[in-house]
Motif scaffolding. Sequence first.
Motif: not given
Length: 151
Positions: A39-52, A87-97
């Motif tokens: 999926l990528g070399d790095y990832s962040t789950s910030i979108a999931m953490k901001l969902s609340r 590339s910068i992509t989104v993967a379910r459930p909201g990871f940014i890779n």
Amino acid sequence: MNDFGSKIYDAAKKAVKEVYDLEPAEGQLIIETPQDTKLGDYSTSIAMKLSRTLRRNPMEIAEPLTAKLAELRDGLDGIGQLRECESITVARPGFINFKLKQSALAAVINEVIAAGDDYGKNDSGKDKHMLLEWVSANPTGDLHCGHARNA
């Protein structure tokens, strides 16, 4: 965190600020290596953490962040701070890779060769003391909870 991770962290923090007018809370924005490296070399789950906080689906949060990060990559703001990203992509459930360019990864090899024996040296523990103890159980006897406690 290495140089690539730091750049991604700074860009992601900037994207959250510009898109959602928020400063990520301490520990909310973490840049890590994804479990599936395809999926990528790095990832962040910030979108999931901001969902609340934003009361929205993480995928709905990740899409505009990814678009802003692509702008930062392409230098539309004049900075181009993510130019090492292929590339910068989104993967379910909201990871940014983030997938790095091969040329950026190869450049690290040249840095290692140029630094020689000094590669990896830093002052991160300078002037700090550490107590290191070796715990050893009797190899001929049974282990008991005291060994775990001492360790």
